[in-house]
Design an enzyme around this catalytic site. Sequence first.
Site, mmCIF file in Angstrom:
data_model
loop_
_atom_site.group_PDB
_atom_site.id
_atom_site.type_symbol
_atom_site.label_atom_id
_atom_site.label_comp_id
_atom_site.label_asym_id
_atom_site.label_seq_id
_atom_site.Cartn_x
_atom_site.Cartn_y
_atom_site.Cartn_z
ATOM 1 N N HIS A 1 -12.429 1.065 -5.440
ATOM 2 C CA HIS A 1 -12.370 -0.043 -4.378
ATOM 3 C C HIS A 1 -13.737 -0.454 -4.329
ATOM 4 O O HIS A 1 -14.877 -0.014 -4.369
ATOM 5 C CB HIS A 1 -12.021 0.474 -2.960
ATOM 6 N N ASP B 1 -3.329 0.740 -2.343
ATOM 7 C CA ASP B 1 -2.212 0.429 -3.346
ATOM 8 C C ASP B 1 -1.827 1.486 -4.068
ATOM 9 O O ASP B 1 -0.786 1.499 -4.641
ATOM 10 C CB ASP B 1 -3.110 -0.453 -4.505
ATOM 11 N N HIS C 1 -5.015 -8.437 -7.112
ATOM 12 C CA HIS C 1 -5.228 -8.383 -5.498
ATOM 13 C C HIS C 1 -3.983 -8.178 -4.922
ATOM 14 O O HIS C 1 -3.657 -6.716 -5.136
ATOM 15 C CB HIS C 1 -5.395 -9.986 -5.353
#
Length: 458
Positions: free
Chosen positions: A336, A395, A285
């Site tokens: 994703h 990210d 996460h």
Amino acid sequence: MAENTAYLEREKEYIHSLFSGINQNATAALSKMIRDDVDVKRGLRNADGTGVMIGYTQIGNVIGYSILDGERVPMEGHLSYAGYDVIDLIEGYRKENRFGFEEVAYLLLLSRLPDAAELERFQNFLYDNMPLPANFTEDMILKHPSRDIMNQLGRAVLALYSSDPNPDDTSLENMVRQCFQLIARFPTIIAHSYAVKRHYFDEKSLYLHRPVKGLSIAENFLRAIRPNQKYTDEEAKLLDLCLVAHAEHGGGNNSTFTCRVLSSTGTDTYSAISAAVGSLKGPKHGGANRQVMRQFGEIKEAVKDWKDDDEVAAYLRRILHKEVGDHSGLIYGMGHAIYTYSDPRAVMLKKYARSLAEKTDMLDELELMESIERLSPALFAEVTGKEKIMCANVDMYSGLVYKMLGIPEELFTPLFALARITGWCAHRLEEVLTGGRIMRPAYKALFKHKEYIPLEAR
């Protein structure tokens, strides 16, 4: 000391003895008992990978595909905060040459954009609440330093319960006060925890800088973590963009869902938010950008010519074949659960990071990362034999942006928390006010009934 060492050895032997007797095939046996035809939504995911629908929200929405005749159709990604597209919000306040995170916090919590007077009053409230309670830093942070800032943050949030004169009141007014105060205090807790970590574990000098009224949260945070307190306007506005991009991502992301699960029980704000911090710490996460940067470091070292697509692709193939790195077979930062063609957060970070990358001699690194993004989908299909639409997620670029800003890796995930506290608080308010039922999913038991055996007969 010798007695303590002996005790630890005995404890280690005891734990080992317990597990050495367990059938090594137990996990495999359990896996065989799990049937695909049973209606069990593992990971709270449907068979097609979509999330199980469990509620309603007016806070945030994530769109990465449409459904046509029961099939997922890829599309450009969209992220909305209370109905406003996040790209429109970012472009709006950047055109006006101002900071946007505080405005986004107001929007998420109150479902509307503030006017100038309302925004100023909210900013003043945040500034007035940035200082921690008396002796809090000394008692909770200095006396109990931690190598991990996320653990320190979670503990500090729980400790704030003791400083609240009315911690268990779940009326709207009281929860809003608590949420506003937590949003204001997160930057201070994180900055102080980082300073103390550097002092006790990295043997650096200890600096604790006070916030300055009139500065944005992004500006005050950069001042707080830098010994000389200096920063440029471009740096502060890029950090502000990162905070806006991470502020909210729908109720289904793990940490926000964790906050809503606890909130559904009627527990206090501090318990719910601290649990969300613990969730965000996980490498699957909020810790994902640290994994991206570690792998990126390996790629930079292994690939001699960063501009040679063939050489970059050859190393990425080795990653996918589990030959190098952590042998996971994953290119971190790619793909994703919802976004397909694009992640709007990554799009905005790339767009506005290029100027600073040029000024910090990191343009080659940014372009290498863009090459990884460009080459990965085709390589994934080549190695796995599966065609998959995939894009870089936030990210992929957030860690590199933090590096451009001189922010150390141990602050990557805490900065995520500094931003996401706004979304957590908004979802807590919504869950308490509209949820109505304690969350209680079910697990299918796989054991059969066993007869009790008396102790002497075992």
